[in-house]
Design a protein around this motif. Sequence first.
Motif, PDB file in Angstrom:
ATOM      1  N   PRO A  77       0.828  -1.220   0.000  1.00 30.03           N
ATOM      2  CA  PRO A  77       0.000   0.000   0.000  1.00 30.03           C
ATOM      3  C   PRO A  77       0.857   1.264   0.000  1.00 30.03           C
ATOM      4  O   PRO A  77       1.772   1.404   0.809  1.00 30.03           O
ATOM      5  CB  PRO A  77      -0.810  -0.133   1.290  1.00 30.03           C
ATOM      6  CG  PRO A  77      -0.865  -1.602   1.555  1.00 30.03           C
ATOM      7  CD  PRO A  77       0.454  -2.142   1.091  1.00 30.03           C
ATOM      8  N   SER A  78       0.579   2.157  -0.978  1.00 31.15           N
ATOM      9  CA  SER A  78       1.341   3.395  -1.093  1.00 31.15           C
ATOM     10  C   SER A  78       0.538   4.382  -1.931  1.00 31.15           C
ATOM     11  O   SER A  78      -0.473   4.009  -2.538  1.00 31.15           O
ATOM     12  CB  SER A  78       2.693   3.128  -1.767  1.00 31.15           C
ATOM     13  OG  SER A  78       2.539   2.991  -3.170  1.00 31.15           O
ATOM     14  N   PRO A  79       0.985   5.638  -1.999  1.00 34.50           N
ATOM     15  CA  PRO A  79       0.300   6.613  -2.863  1.00 34.50           C
ATOM     16  C   PRO A  79       0.268   6.208  -4.330  1.00 34.50           C
ATOM     17  O   PRO A  79      -0.528   6.736  -5.104  1.00 34.50           O
ATOM     18  CB  PRO A  79       1.130   7.888  -2.662  1.00 34.50           C
ATOM     19  CG  PRO A  79       1.727   7.747  -1.303  1.00 34.50           C
ATOM     20  CD  PRO A  79       2.024   6.284  -1.168  1.00 34.50           C
ATOM     21  N   ASP A 102      -0.919   3.638  -5.591  1.00 33.82           N
ATOM     22  CA  ASP A 102      -2.205   3.034  -5.929  1.00 33.82           C
ATOM     23  C   ASP A 102      -3.173   4.084  -6.466  1.00 33.82           C
ATOM     24  O   ASP A 102      -3.829   3.883  -7.491  1.00 33.82           O
ATOM     25  CB  ASP A 102      -2.803   2.331  -4.709  1.00 33.82           C
ATOM     26  CG  ASP A 102      -1.903   1.225  -4.179  1.00 33.82           C
ATOM     27  OD1 ASP A 102      -1.379   0.460  -5.000  1.00 33.82           O
ATOM     28  OD2 ASP A 102      -1.716   1.147  -2.950  1.00 33.82           O
ATOM     29  N   GLY A 103      -3.251   5.207  -5.779  1.00 28.40           N
ATOM     30  CA  GLY A 103      -4.137   6.278  -6.220  1.00 28.40           C
ATOM     31  C   GLY A 103      -3.646   6.931  -7.494  1.00 28.40           C
ATOM     32  O   GLY A 103      -4.446   7.289  -8.367  1.00 28.40           O
ATOM     33  N   GLU A 104      -2.335   7.078  -7.630  1.00 30.61           N
ATOM     34  CA  GLU A 104      -1.786   7.683  -8.838  1.00 30.61           C
ATOM     35  C   GLU A 104      -2.017   6.799 -10.057  1.00 30.61           C
ATOM     36  O   GLU A 104      -2.275   7.288 -11.160  1.00 30.61           O
ATOM     37  CB  GLU A 104      -0.300   7.969  -8.648  1.00 30.61           C
ATOM     38  CG  GLU A 104      -0.023   9.062  -7.613  1.00 30.61           C
ATOM     39  CD  GLU A 104       1.461   9.343  -7.488  1.00 30.61           C
ATOM     40  OE1 GLU A 104       2.032   9.901  -8.445  1.00 30.61           O
ATOM     41  OE2 GLU A 104       2.040   8.994  -6.443  1.00 30.61           O
ATOM     42  N   ALA A 134      -4.556   4.727 -10.458  1.00 32.01           N
ATOM     43  CA  ALA A 134      -5.973   4.879 -10.806  1.00 32.01           C
ATOM     44  C   ALA A 134      -6.211   6.194 -11.528  1.00 32.01           C
ATOM     45  O   ALA A 134      -6.985   6.263 -12.496  1.00 32.01           O
ATOM     46  CB  ALA A 134      -6.834   4.799  -9.540  1.00 32.01           C
ATOM     47  N   GLY A 135      -5.537   7.257 -11.088  1.00 28.59           N
ATOM     48  CA  GLY A 135      -5.696   8.552 -11.738  1.00 28.59           C
ATOM     49  C   GLY A 135      -5.157   8.566 -13.153  1.00 28.59           C
ATOM     50  O   GLY A 135      -5.785   9.129 -14.060  1.00 28.59           O
TER      51      GLY A 135
END
Length: 328
Positions: free
Chosen positions: A244-246, A248-250, A252-253
């Motif tokens: 888990p790290s930032p 994952d969101g990047e 998806a973006g």
Amino acid sequence: MTDAVARARALAEELLFPSAAVVDAAGAVPRSHLDAIADAGLYGLTGPADAGGLDADPGTVAAVVEELASGELSTAFVWLQHLGVAGALRDGPEPLREAFLADLCAGRRRGGVALQAALRPGPAAVRVRTDGDGLVLDGTVPWVTGWGHVDLLLVAARDAADDVVFALVDAVGSATLAVAPQRMVAVTASATVELRLDGHRVPAGRVVGTVPLADIRAGDAAGLRPNGSLALGLVARCARLLGPSPLDGELAGARARLDAATPEELPAARAAASALAHRAAGLLVVSTGSSAVHSGAHAERLAREALFLLVFGSRPAIRAALVAELGG
């Protein structure tokens, strides 16, 4: 998740990624990897249902490319070229459809592409002329992937009117068709070569179509989306290795940006995906520590592949966007 995407993920996790370091070191994609993709029906991903294909929508195609690329990039790269051949024959002449399309969708025949040399700005690197009842091809294509794994090449060449002729060429060396291996820092297992055509004859019945060069260039940006999934796949693998790290969101973006981009916006979205892959691989190297510089380490290989993806399938607009993003 569609069935095709689930099959691609299973292949990536159970076959491709566990052997990625071995494939990279050996410098050759095992035929068994490509056979497994064919057995999963993914050689027919873009093929029509009436030829045994999956007739997948663009979102599914992008997701399958991403999953396979997260497993092992060279194998995904070889397979990806095939989709261009199957896609070109969807609306091709009926004799060519009947002769090749079902076998292409099943993976019994496999295709590669030799396109960009004839399409890039400036004088054509590959030319075609009519001679009797056939065509003659002359020129050099710097990058042709999958040599030794493909049976057919979709070759683009420009004629005297600067229209682009697309023809199916047997991927067999001869006195008029020769290849030279390309030495690259990454995806060396993809068997990428320089293709040299010197008076190479092709039957007129192998012509898939002829399109004005201006029309191809006008529509080029709309076809940039699938290649972006190669970078997303690399980011996904880095994210899985890191936990888990930032990222994952990047990830998806970046995926959402590519999916929503208009043709005018796609070059910048592609650049952003490649830049994210470069940064994700760097983060993995730093997080792994000194063992990341061992030859064969996942971080080392992924960092080289991220370098490759900064320039693969590029266009002037992608390059300009990357220079702006990486240069600050």
